[in-house]
Design a protein around this motif. Structure first.
Motif, PDB file in Angstrom:
ATOM      1  N   ASN A  55       0.932  -1.089  -0.020  1.00 44.29           N
ATOM      2  CA  ASN A  55      -0.046  -0.169   0.052  1.00 44.29           C
ATOM      3  C   ASN A  55       0.870   1.275   0.004  1.00 44.29           C
ATOM      4  N   LEU A  56       2.064   1.311   0.802  1.00 39.18           N
ATOM      5  CA  LEU A  56       2.784   2.201   0.922  1.00 39.18           C
ATOM      6  C   LEU A  56       3.368   2.703  -0.513  1.00 39.18           C
ATOM      7  N   ILE A  57       3.896   1.338  -1.390  1.00 39.55           N
ATOM      8  CA  ILE A  57       4.224   1.694  -2.816  1.00 39.55           C
ATOM      9  C   ILE A  57       3.329   2.150  -3.615  1.00 39.55           C
ATOM     10  N   LEU A  58       2.086   1.531  -3.439  1.00 33.16           N
ATOM     11  CA  LEU A  58       1.124   2.124  -4.338  1.00 33.16           C
ATOM     12  C   LEU A  58       0.771   3.363  -4.324  1.00 33.16           C
ATOM     13  N   PHE A  59       0.674   3.910  -3.127  1.00 36.31           N
ATOM     14  CA  PHE A  59       0.353   5.392  -2.723  1.00 36.31           C
ATOM     15  C   PHE A  59       1.461   6.050  -3.182  1.00 36.31           C
ATOM     16  N   PHE A  60       2.838   5.681  -3.058  1.00 29.46           N
ATOM     17  CA  PHE A  60       3.818   6.641  -3.357  1.00 29.46           C
ATOM     18  C   PHE A  60       3.915   6.749  -4.895  1.00 29.46           C
ATOM     19  N   SER A  61       3.712   5.653  -5.465  1.00 31.13           N
ATOM     20  CA  SER A  61       3.745   5.686  -6.914  1.00 31.13           C
ATOM     21  C   SER A  61       2.564   6.785  -7.467  1.00 31.13           C
ATOM     22  N   PHE A  62       1.441   6.701  -6.882  1.00 30.69           N
ATOM     23  CA  PHE A  62       0.536   7.497  -7.291  1.00 30.69           C
ATOM     24  C   PHE A  62       0.647   8.988  -7.059  1.00 30.69           C
ATOM     25  N   LEU A  66       1.258  11.920  -9.826  1.00 28.74           N
ATOM     26  CA  LEU A  66       0.477  13.316  -9.771  1.00 28.74           C
ATOM     27  C   LEU A  66       1.441  14.326  -9.764  1.00 28.74           C
ATOM     28  N   LEU A  67       2.695  14.264  -9.269  1.00 26.10           N
ATOM     29  CA  LEU A  67       3.371  15.248  -9.258  1.00 26.10           C
ATOM     30  C   LEU A  67       4.491  15.357 -10.712  1.00 26.10           C
ATOM     31  N   LEU A  68       4.180  14.407 -11.611  1.00 27.81           N
ATOM     32  CA  LEU A  68       5.209  14.416 -12.620  1.00 27.81           C
ATOM     33  C   LEU A  68       4.928  15.632 -13.786  1.00 27.81           C
ATOM     34  N   PRO A  69       3.659  15.940 -13.955  1.00 32.40           N
ATOM     35  CA  PRO A  69       3.259  17.333 -14.734  1.00 32.40           C
ATOM     36  C   PRO A  69       4.123  18.478 -13.822  1.00 32.40           C
ATOM     37  N   LEU A  70       4.210  18.372 -12.878  1.00 35.97           N
ATOM     38  CA  LEU A  70       4.640  19.509 -11.987  1.00 35.97           C
ATOM     39  C   LEU A  70       6.116  19.593 -12.107  1.00 35.97           C
ATOM     40  N   ILE A  88      -1.298  25.896 -12.752  1.00 37.26           N
ATOM     41  CA  ILE A  88      -2.619  25.699 -13.091  1.00 37.26           C
ATOM     42  C   ILE A  88      -2.899  24.284 -13.605  1.00 37.26           C
ATOM     43  N   PHE A  89      -2.158  23.816 -14.785  1.00 37.09           N
ATOM     44  CA  PHE A  89      -2.301  22.398 -15.268  1.00 37.09           C
ATOM     45  C   PHE A  89      -2.152  21.542 -14.176  1.00 37.09           C
ATOM     46  N   PHE A  90      -1.323  21.767 -13.252  1.00 39.33           N
ATOM     47  CA  PHE A  90      -1.020  20.570 -12.222  1.00 39.33           C
ATOM     48  C   PHE A  90      -2.193  20.522 -11.387  1.00 39.33           C
ATOM     49  N   ILE A  91      -2.895  21.744 -10.910  1.00 37.13           N
ATOM     50  CA  ILE A  91      -4.001  21.925  -9.725  1.00 37.13           C
ATOM     51  C   ILE A  91      -5.118  21.351 -10.578  1.00 37.13           C
ATOM     52  N   ILE A  92      -5.496  21.101 -11.864  1.00 40.30           N
ATOM     53  CA  ILE A  92      -6.436  20.758 -12.592  1.00 40.30           C
ATOM     54  C   ILE A  92      -6.113  19.069 -12.601  1.00 40.30           C
ATOM     55  N   TRP A  93      -4.822  18.729 -13.051  1.00 46.23           N
ATOM     56  CA  TRP A  93      -4.532  17.411 -12.966  1.00 46.23           C
ATOM     57  C   TRP A  93      -4.713  16.545 -11.892  1.00 46.23           C
TER      58      TRP A  93
END
Length: 105
Positions: A55-62, A66-70, A88-93
């Protein structure tokens, strides 16, 4: 020189995300059937039980997903006015993915 440092940061981010994703797909699938309940239900339940390594690996990969575009956007547009659009794109993403995964809307 700064651009090279930022690109190295993006490459490390992508490699870390790819490594965790491959671990989830190939290694943990043999140990624990993660996809028996489905990927998105397992991901939505993962923050509730972070003591389990899967679960830790799954949540950390998520979070990395999420942070990849930023990370990529701010490394490319750090000294321009495009960084506002990246944020702005990151917030929407992040909002849309979080809403889809955790609220199932």
């Amino acid at each position: 020189m700064e651009f090279l440092c930022y690109m190295i940061l993006v490459v490390i981010h992508i490699l870390l995300l790819a490594g965790l994703s491959f671990y989830l797909i190939f290694v943990s699938k043999k140990k624990e059937p993660l996809l028996s309940t489905g990927f998105f239900p397992a991901l939505s339940q993962s923050p509730k039980n972070l003591k389990l390594p899967i679960n830790l690996i799954l949540f950390f990969s998520f979070l990395l997903f999420l942070l990849l575009p930023l990370t990529a956007g701010l490394s490319l547009f750090l000294k321009t006015d495009g960084n506002v659009l990246v944020v702005i794109f990151f917030i929407i993403w992040a909002y849309n993915w979080s809403k889809y995964v955790f609220l199932r809307e």
